[in-house]
Design a protein around this motif. Sequence first.
Motif, PDB file in Angstrom:
ATOM      1  N   TYR A  89       0.832  -1.201   0.000  1.00 19.09           N
ATOM      2  CA  TYR A  89       0.000   0.000   0.000  1.00 19.09           C
ATOM      3  C   TYR A  89       0.872   1.258   0.000  1.00 19.09           C
ATOM      4  N   VAL A  90       1.863   1.289   0.882  1.00 17.12           N
ATOM      5  CA  VAL A  90       2.736   2.463   1.000  1.00 17.12           C
ATOM      6  C   VAL A  90       3.516   2.677  -0.294  1.00 17.12           C
ATOM      7  N   GLU A  91       4.084   1.622  -0.861  1.00 18.97           N
ATOM      8  CA  GLU A  91       4.840   1.761  -2.110  1.00 18.97           C
ATOM      9  C   GLU A  91       3.956   2.302  -3.234  1.00 18.97           C
ATOM     10  N   ARG A  92       2.736   1.783  -3.333  1.00 17.71           N
ATOM     11  CA  ARG A  92       1.815   2.226  -4.385  1.00 17.71           C
ATOM     12  C   ARG A  92       1.459   3.697  -4.192  1.00 17.71           C
ATOM     13  N   ARG A  93       1.191   4.101  -2.950  1.00 15.61           N
ATOM     14  CA  ARG A  93       0.824   5.486  -2.672  1.00 15.61           C
ATOM     15  C   ARG A  93       1.997   6.443  -2.909  1.00 15.61           C
ATOM     16  N   VAL A  94       3.223   6.002  -2.600  1.00 19.89           N
ATOM     17  CA  VAL A  94       4.400   6.847  -2.846  1.00 19.89           C
ATOM     18  C   VAL A  94       4.549   7.091  -4.342  1.00 19.89           C
ATOM     19  N   ARG A  95       4.451   6.051  -5.136  1.00 22.03           N
ATOM     20  CA  ARG A  95       4.583   6.204  -6.593  1.00 22.03           C
ATOM     21  C   ARG A  95       3.499   7.123  -7.146  1.00 22.03           C
ATOM     22  N   PHE A  96       2.280   6.995  -6.641  1.00 27.24           N
ATOM     23  CA  PHE A  96       1.195   7.851  -7.091  1.00 27.24           C
ATOM     24  C   PHE A  96       1.431   9.299  -6.669  1.00 27.24           C
ATOM     25  N   ALA A  97       1.845   9.526  -5.425  1.00 25.21           N
ATOM     26  CA  ALA A  97       2.036  10.878  -4.899  1.00 25.21           C
ATOM     27  C   ALA A  97       3.162  11.622  -5.609  1.00 25.21           C
ATOM     28  N   MET A  98       4.233  10.929  -5.926  1.00 21.29           N
ATOM     29  CA  MET A  98       5.348  11.582  -6.599  1.00 21.29           C
ATOM     30  C   MET A  98       5.035  11.814  -8.077  1.00 21.29           C
ATOM     31  N   GLY A  99       4.208  10.944  -8.628  1.00 20.09           N
ATOM     32  CA  GLY A  99       3.656  11.119  -9.969  1.00 20.09           C
ATOM     33  C   GLY A  99       4.653  11.509 -11.037  1.00 20.09           C
ATOM     34  N   ARG A 100       4.282  12.529 -11.784  1.00 18.91           N
ATOM     35  CA  ARG A 100       5.073  12.940 -12.949  1.00 18.91           C
ATOM     36  C   ARG A 100       6.414  13.559 -12.571  1.00 18.91           C
ATOM     37  N   LEU A 101       6.592  13.901 -11.310  1.00 19.58           N
ATOM     38  CA  LEU A 101       7.854  14.506 -10.866  1.00 19.58           C
ATOM     39  C   LEU A 101       8.812  13.481 -10.273  1.00 19.58           C
ATOM     40  N   SER A 102       8.462  12.206 -10.354  1.00 20.96           N
ATOM     41  CA  SER A 102       9.279  11.169  -9.711  1.00 20.96           C
ATOM     42  C   SER A 102      10.680  11.067 -10.310  1.00 20.96           C
ATOM     43  N   ASP A 103      10.881  11.535 -11.548  1.00 24.60           N
ATOM     44  CA  ASP A 103      12.221  11.483 -12.124  1.00 24.60           C
ATOM     45  C   ASP A 103      13.170  12.473 -11.452  1.00 24.60           C
ATOM     46  N   GLN A 104      12.630  13.433 -10.706  1.00 22.43           N
ATOM     47  CA  GLN A 104      13.446  14.393  -9.969  1.00 22.43           C
ATOM     48  C   GLN A 104      13.760  13.923  -8.543  1.00 22.43           C
ATOM     49  N   VAL A 105      13.155  12.793  -8.129  1.00 20.74           N
ATOM     50  CA  VAL A 105      13.279  12.290  -6.759  1.00 20.74           C
ATOM     51  C   VAL A 105      14.304  11.165  -6.706  1.00 20.74           C
ATOM     52  N   ARG A 106      15.292  11.299  -5.829  1.00 24.60           N
ATOM     53  CA  ARG A 106      16.296  10.250  -5.655  1.00 24.60           C
ATOM     54  C   ARG A 106      15.740   9.131  -4.792  1.00 24.60           C
ATOM     55  N   ASP A 107      15.248   9.486  -3.592  1.00 23.08           N
ATOM     56  CA  ASP A 107      14.652   8.460  -2.739  1.00 23.08           C
ATOM     57  C   ASP A 107      13.621   9.046  -1.788  1.00 23.08           C
ATOM     58  N   VAL A 108      12.721   8.168  -1.349  1.00 30.08           N
ATOM     59  CA  VAL A 108      11.661   8.516  -0.412  1.00 30.08           C
ATOM     60  C   VAL A 108      11.741   7.531   0.743  1.00 30.08           C
ATOM     61  N   THR A 109      11.791   8.059   1.969  1.00 35.71           N
ATOM     62  CA  THR A 109      11.786   7.215   3.157  1.00 35.71           C
ATOM     63  C   THR A 109      10.488   7.470   3.910  1.00 35.71           C
ATOM     64  N   VAL A 110       9.763   6.389   4.187  1.00 38.49           N
ATOM     65  CA  VAL A 110       8.512   6.485   4.940  1.00 38.49           C
ATOM     66  C   VAL A 110       8.726   5.753   6.260  1.00 38.49           C
ATOM     67  N   ARG A 111       8.526   6.484   7.365  1.00 38.30           N
ATOM     68  CA  ARG A 111       8.651   5.895   8.699  1.00 38.30           C
ATOM     69  C   ARG A 111       7.262   5.804   9.312  1.00 38.30           C
ATOM     70  N   LEU A 112       6.908   4.611   9.746  1.00 38.00           N
ATOM     71  CA  LEU A 112       5.609   4.383  10.375  1.00 38.00           C
ATOM     72  C   LEU A 112       5.828   4.053  11.843  1.00 38.00           C
ATOM     73  N   GLU A 113       5.021   4.676  12.704  1.00 32.99           N
ATOM     74  CA  GLU A 113       5.183   4.452  14.138  1.00 32.99           C
ATOM     75  C   GLU A 113       3.824   4.495  14.828  1.00 32.99           C
ATOM     76  N   ASP A 114       3.636   3.575  15.768  1.00 28.69           N
ATOM     77  CA  ASP A 114       2.439   3.553  16.607  1.00 28.69           C
ATOM     78  C   ASP A 114       2.868   4.073  17.976  1.00 28.69           C
ATOM     79  N   ILE A 115       2.486   5.295  18.296  1.00 25.17           N
ATOM     80  CA  ILE A 115       2.972   5.955  19.503  1.00 25.17           C
ATOM     81  C   ILE A 115       2.429   5.313  20.780  1.00 25.17           C
ATOM     82  N   ASN A 116       1.117   5.088  20.837  1.00 24.45           N
ATOM     83  CA  ASN A 116       0.497   4.568  22.060  1.00 24.45           C
ATOM     84  C   ASN A 116       0.436   3.057  22.128  1.00 24.45           C
ATOM     85  N   GLY A 117       0.851   2.382  21.103  1.00 26.85           N
ATOM     86  CA  GLY A 117       0.796   0.927  21.098  1.00 26.85           C
ATOM     87  C   GLY A 117      -0.641   0.429  21.085  1.00 26.85           C
ATOM     88  N   PRO A 118      -0.948  -0.587  21.862  1.00 28.27           N
ATOM     89  CA  PRO A 118      -2.281  -1.197  21.815  1.00 28.27           C
ATOM     90  C   PRO A 118      -3.389  -0.351  22.449  1.00 28.27           C
TER      91      PRO A 118
END
Length: 121
Positions: free
Chosen positions: A19-48
């Motif tokens: 899901y994240v990979e697909r959304r990153v490719r969509f979000a960067m869209g036509r400008l993705s050739d100008q992007v070297r890399d994208v780092t997505v960090r996911l965190e659950d602060i409160n846990g359960p």
Amino acid sequence: MRIEIRARHIALTETLRTYVERRVRFAMGRLSDQVRDVTVRLEDINGPRGGVDKVAKVTVRLEHGKQFATEAEEASFATAVDRALERASHSLGKVLGRTHRQAGESVRTTPWELEELPSPT
């Protein structure tokens, strides 16, 4: 464009990764050739305990060396990822718009302001 996904205090499932990979490719869209890399960090602060505690942090590094980061905190990872990538996409457009404009060129200058228009008779 290289995509890196990191998870903290959660299990990174294949579904979430896809899901994240697909959304990153969509979000960067036509400008993705100008992007070297994208780092997505996911965190659950409160846990359960639940609540609005799912955080997505997106860092974008461009080919010409600049980088910027966005962040979103929501009740679900999907929503947090979408919101953070929406912000990153907007920032990408602004950053690249600035780099492609020539020195002294205004964003608000339109072609008809540069030359005198004939007056209607």
